[in-house]
Scaffold this motif. Structure first.
Motif, short mmCIF file in Angstrom:
data_model
loop_
_atom_site.label_atom_id
_atom_site.label_comp_id
_atom_site.label_asym_id
_atom_site.label_seq_id
_atom_site.Cartn_x
_atom_site.Cartn_y
_atom_site.Cartn_z
N LEU A 164 17.00 -3.86 20.56
CA LEU A 164 16.28 -4.08 19.32
C LEU A 164 15.91 -2.73 18.71
CD1 LEU A 164 14.92 -6.15 17.46
CD2 LEU A 164 12.86 -5.86 18.83
N GLN A 165 16.33 -2.53 17.46
CA GLN A 165 16.08 -1.25 16.81
C GLN A 165 14.78 -1.30 16.02
OE1 GLN A 165 19.44 0.49 14.88
NE2 GLN A 165 20.90 -0.77 16.03
N ARG A 166 14.35 -0.12 15.54
CA ARG A 166 13.08 0.00 14.82
C ARG A 166 13.16 -0.78 13.51
NH1 ARG A 166 8.66 2.96 15.10
NH2 ARG A 166 7.57 3.66 13.23
N LEU A 167 12.10 -1.55 13.20
CA LEU A 167 12.08 -2.41 12.03
C LEU A 167 11.44 -1.67 10.87
CD1 LEU A 167 10.85 -5.67 13.75
CD2 LEU A 167 13.19 -4.88 13.48
N ARG A 168 11.97 -1.93 9.67
CA ARG A 168 11.40 -1.33 8.46
C ARG A 168 11.28 -2.40 7.39
NH1 ARG A 168 11.40 4.24 8.66
NH2 ARG A 168 12.66 5.13 10.33
N GLU A 194 -2.75 4.81 4.36
CA GLU A 194 -1.81 4.60 5.46
C GLU A 194 -2.58 4.28 6.73
OE1 GLU A 194 1.86 6.99 7.71
OE2 GLU A 194 0.54 8.03 6.30
N ILE A 195 -2.07 3.29 7.51
CA ILE A 195 -2.63 2.94 8.83
C ILE A 195 -1.53 3.08 9.86
CG2 ILE A 195 -3.67 1.14 10.25
CD1 ILE A 195 -4.89 -0.04 7.78
N GLN A 196 -1.83 3.74 10.97
CA GLN A 196 -0.92 3.89 12.10
C GLN A 196 -1.64 3.45 13.37
OE1 GLN A 196 0.09 8.04 12.00
NE2 GLN A 196 1.75 7.76 10.52
N ALA A 197 -0.92 2.81 14.27
CA ALA A 197 -1.50 2.36 15.53
C ALA A 197 -0.37 1.99 16.48
CB ALA A 197 -2.43 1.17 15.32
N ASP A 198 -0.72 1.80 17.75
CA ASP A 198 0.26 1.32 18.74
C ASP A 198 0.52 -0.18 18.58
OD1 ASP A 198 0.44 3.84 19.78
OD2 ASP A 198 -1.02 3.48 21.39
N HIS A 214 4.54 2.17 17.58
CA HIS A 214 4.59 3.10 16.44
C HIS A 214 4.51 2.36 15.12
CE1 HIS A 214 6.69 5.19 19.78
NE2 HIS A 214 5.98 6.24 19.34
N VAL A 215 3.49 1.56 14.97
CA VAL A 215 3.30 0.81 13.73
C VAL A 215 2.78 1.74 12.64
CG1 VAL A 215 2.20 -1.18 12.66
CG2 VAL A 215 2.83 -1.26 15.08
#
Length: 863
Positions: free
Chosen positions: A84-88, A131-135, A122-123
């Motif tokens: 499964l690859q990274r989703l965008r 911008e919001i980043q979190a695990d 890597h959300v």
């Protein structure tokens, strides 16, 4: 946070999500990868999942995360290959047009029964400038909330936040064990928890805050609570303690500070200082941001040696009007024994048709106010305060001004004849025009109509309005009993009207490198005087003269003329040439500018005319090339003379920077002048010899020299010499010498100089060679840390006209990004040391060798 950061979820949208996307969730759980039905949008890198038909434009308010995390029903499915690859995410469409809300994550899953969508690994979610980043981020469709876990980061245009975990929804967000960093200004900190509201308010509890770099925290603020309003660009701390190197230095129950350069209401840091005359001084300013174009600062101040003072500064600005109001009021000065006050109003109102109303009004309660409450000898030596209101109009031809002009005299040692008249009203009108088709022919007129009045003296023994108990006597000075009859040829109390009209016509023949301007004028003045010849008599030898009539009373026995007049022709021929030469490489230009002016004014006896506003000008090149050698219209000096001048300059051809300029000029009399003023020392053959030299931007050196020499008395009249070495705004040394015959002779030296990378020294001394005493001196230092600075000065200066001195230390502490605490030392240094510019803490001086701070350049002899 603003409400648009969390899109609202109507009931119809919830039903659409469940019905439309349930098959997609099942397909996703089976491990099938869809192929986008919208191939025109291809985010950068990796495989993508696109929403093609699950949400229409009318459903655009659905949560962006959910709308973009799921594939469209009925779309073609590509065979699954590889991990499964990274989703965008793709873009959501609002009715107003396309707005991109991208996200990225390593994994995405949905639980239809519980209504949960989970993004992990890597959300990264971006919503306009936020911008919001979190695990891991879990979205609850039922409550429209996000639960955020692991390495939580939030960022907008103003602040960046970081925490262990958090909660985010329509009502805002909350993060634990948070850290924050301002992006547009120095400032960072850490806190137990942090709350974000939908209205862009960040609330931090139990925090440490500082503007210091991470590797060197010299000071910080410990506070129970801190609110950061990123929309209003304001920060508010409660129960704050400021620590310096771990040592608490003061406690503040309430602290307000800006997050940007935008203005906001609130208390500013207190001001404090000391004075040998005033004691300890403590002020607590409060700033009121009234409107975008108005503000005010209220500063209640305590003087331990005098009492309480209330100060205010109000400023306003609009397209047509601008001005300031300053005021201070002390109900009772313990030391002075009376109330004290000061007010000043400056206003400029622009009216239609190039008209303007201006006001400059100042007033103090007593003549010792500036001696007691001002810093430095410049303010304490103030002799007059203006009170001027004017209405002016200008166009291409006419200029008209109507004003009322008065001065408050606060130097009670000045004799009567040195105090200015009140000019109410004063009407000035002038015109200059050229006939159509004849631009070289110039014609026009200058005129004024003025009512001059003043109370020249008080009755002997009567109290003057200045210092308590002071008296001022008519027709003489209080110290030398000097007879000043020559200043009052028609009596000591003469007042009246003056009408002056001067039509003129001339030619303006000029072109590249030359000008020739002959002109002729006729000056006419008419007076209507009051109180002519009102006498004073001596009651006994050595006693003061006694007035016989009160000021303003009619006196019929005058021996003088109550309506004198004067008319006199004025002929001038002014001409000049300009020669220039380039250097061999073309980088520099040398110019030579000779100028010759001839003036003819026949003699008219003017001894019986009053002296309302006329006096001797300072000897300089501008006054030298005026037809009348006096300032004012009460005397027109007779003349049959040539005035010669020569100016030479060296400047950069490309930039125009002037390196060297020198000028010399003098008037040569063909006839000995006969019209004089009291104390006038005119030469029989020539005027003062005027010379100026200016050397600028030459290897960091600047030199200025002004000299006026009187050949009749064989001595210098005035000398002003200045020498400056300036590497930049923080490395500057000045030395000057000022001399005026019979008035003053003094030297002035000042310096601001870095002695170590973060240490600067300051010093200045002004020494009078006539009185053999120091007028003003101070010395001090500054230390510039990485995020703070301290400035310490000790100053001593003459504070009163009787020779009393004022001295004391001044201390200022600057905390970068927060405020200045203490006296305004930085402002005082900038005003006292010519060319000095303060530098912010944490920054080192930068070279600026071409900049010159000598603000008095040589005036070329040109039209």
């Amino acid at each position: 946070m603003t409400p648009h950061m969390i899109a609202p979820l109507p009931l119809r949208t919830l039903l659409g999500v469940v019905i439309c996307c349930a098959p997609l969730l099942a397909a996703w759980a089976a491990g099938e990868r869809p192929v986008s039905a919208s191939p025109e949008y291809q985010p950068d890198g990796g495989s993508s999942i696109y929403e093609a038909g699950c949400f229409s434009q009318s459903d655009a308010a659905a949560p962006v995360l959910l709308a973009q995390a799921l594939p469209a029903p009925g779309s073609r499915r590509a065979p699954r290959s590889g991990p499964l690859q990274r989703l965008r995410g793709n873009r959501a469409l609002l009715p107003q047009g396309p707005i991109v809300y991208p996200y990225s994550a390593d994994h995405a899953s949905a639980d239809n029964k519980k209504g949960l969508v989970t993004l992990s690994g890597h959300v990264d979610v971006r919503m306009q400038d936020r911008e919001i980043q979190a695990d891991r981020i879990t979205y609850d469709r039922n409550t429209n909330d996000f639960n955020i876990r692991g390495n939580v980061h939030f960022r907008d245009s103003m602040v960046q936040l970081q925490g262990d975990s958090g909660h985010y929804g329509d009502a805002g967000g909350q993060f634990s064990h948070a850290q924050f960093q301002f992006l547009g200004r120095p400032g960072r900190g850490s806190a137990q928890d942090m709350t974000l509201s939908p209205t862009d308010v960040v609330t931090v509890r139990n925090l440490l805050y500082t503007s210091c770099p991470r590797d060197r925290t010299d000071w910080d603020i410990r506070a129970h609570q801190l609110q950061l309003d990123t929309a209003a660009n304001a920060g508010i701390a409660r129960d704050a303690i400021v620590d310096f190197h771990g040592v608490p230095i003061f406690y503040l129950p309430y602290l307000s500070f800006p997050l940007s350069d935008a203005r906001r209401s609130g208390f500013l840091f207190p001001n404090f200082g000391t004075s040998s005359r005033d004691g300890v001084i403590l002020g607590a300013p409060w700033y009121w941001n009234i409107a975008p174009n108005q503000d005010a600062t209220f500063t209640p101040t305590i003087y331990s040696g005098r009492g309480a003072d209330a100060g205010v500064e109000y400023r306003f600005l609009s397209d047509d009007d601008s001005g300031t109001f300053d005021g201070n009021y002390m109900p009772h000065d313990w030391n002075y024994g009376a109330e004290r006050s000061f007010v000043r109003l400056l206003d400029r109102l622009n009216l239609p048709d190039n008209s303007r109303v201006q006001a400059d009004v100042e007033s103090v309660s007593d003549d010792e106010y500036f001696e007691d409450f001002s810093q430095g000898v410049e303010a304490t030596s103030t002799a007059f305060l203006p009170r001027n209101v004017s209405l002016t109009h200008r166009d291409d031809v006419f200029a008209v001004s109507l004003q009322t002009l008065d001065f408050q005299t606060i130097d009670n040692t000045l004799p009567s004849y040195e105090r200015p008249y009140e000019e109410t009203p004063r009407l000035d009108a002038s015109a200059n025009w050229s006939p159509a088709g004849l631009p070289w022919l110039r014609a026009g007129f200058d005129s004024d109509l003025v009512d001059f009045s003043r109370v020249s003296c008080a009755l002997p023994g009567a109290a003057w309005s200045g210092s308590p108990g002071a008296s001022f006597l008519c027709g003489q000075t209080t110290t030398t009993r000097e007879n000043v009859t020559s200043y009052f040829p028609d009596g000591a109390w003469v007042n009246g009207w003056r009408t002056n009209v001067t039509p003129h016509v001339g030619l303006d023949l000029s072109g590249p490198g030359y000008f020739f301007r002959p002109s002729a004028a006729w000056d006419f003045a008419q007076y209507e005087l009051r109180d002519v010849g009102a006498p004073v008599v001596l009651t006994s030898p050595g006693s003061p003269p006694q007035p016989l009539y009160a000021p303003g009373s009619a006196f019929t026995g005058a021996s003088g003329d109550a309506d004198p007049s004067r008319n006199v022709p004025i002929v001038t021929v002014d001409s000049g040439l300009t020669f220039d030469r380039l250097s061999s490489d073309g980088s520099r230009t040398v110019t030579l500018q000779p100028r010759v002016m001839y003036v003819y004014i026949p003699y008219r006896d003017q001894d019986q005319l009053p002296l309302f506003d006329t006096g001797m000008p300072d000897p300089n090149l501008i006054e030298l090339f005026r037809p009348n050698r006096y300032v004012g219209e009460d005397r027109i000096g007779d003349a049959n003379e040539f005035t010669l001048g020569l100016t030479g300059e060296l400047f950069s051809t490309a930039s125009g920077t002037r390196y060297v300029s020198a000028t010399i000029g003098q008037s040569l009399y063909l006839n000995t002048p006969r019209v004089t003023l009291p104390g006038d020392q005119l030469g029989t053959h020539s005027s003062d010899l005027i010379g100026q030299v200016n050397v600028a931007a030459f290897h960091d050196w600047n030199v200025m020299l002004d000299v006026a020499s009187n050949a009749t008395v064989s001595r210098l009249q005035e000398v002003q010499a200045e020498l400056q070495y300036r590497v930049n705004g923080q490395q500057v040394t000045n030395f000057s010498y000022q001399y005026a015959d019979g008035l003053y002779q003094q030297i002035d030296g000042s310096t601001a100089w870095p002695v170590l990378p973060r240490w600067d020294l300051y010093a200045r001394t002004v020494y009078s060679l006539m009185s053999r005493s120091f007028i003003e001196d101070f010395a001090g230092f500054q230390y510039r840390g990485s995020c703070w600075a301290i400035r310490v000065l000790y100053q001593s200066s003459l504070a009163t006209r009787t020779g009393e001195r004022d001295s004391g230390p001044q201390v200022q502490v600057e905390l970068t990004g927060l405020s200045n605490v203490g006296s305004q030392v930085d402002t005082f240094l900038q005003q006292s040391i010519r060319g000095y510019l303060p530098v912010a803490p944490g920054r080192l001086p930068t070279a600026n060798s071409a900049a010159s701070a000598l603000a008095t350049p040589v005036t070329p002899i040109s039209p």
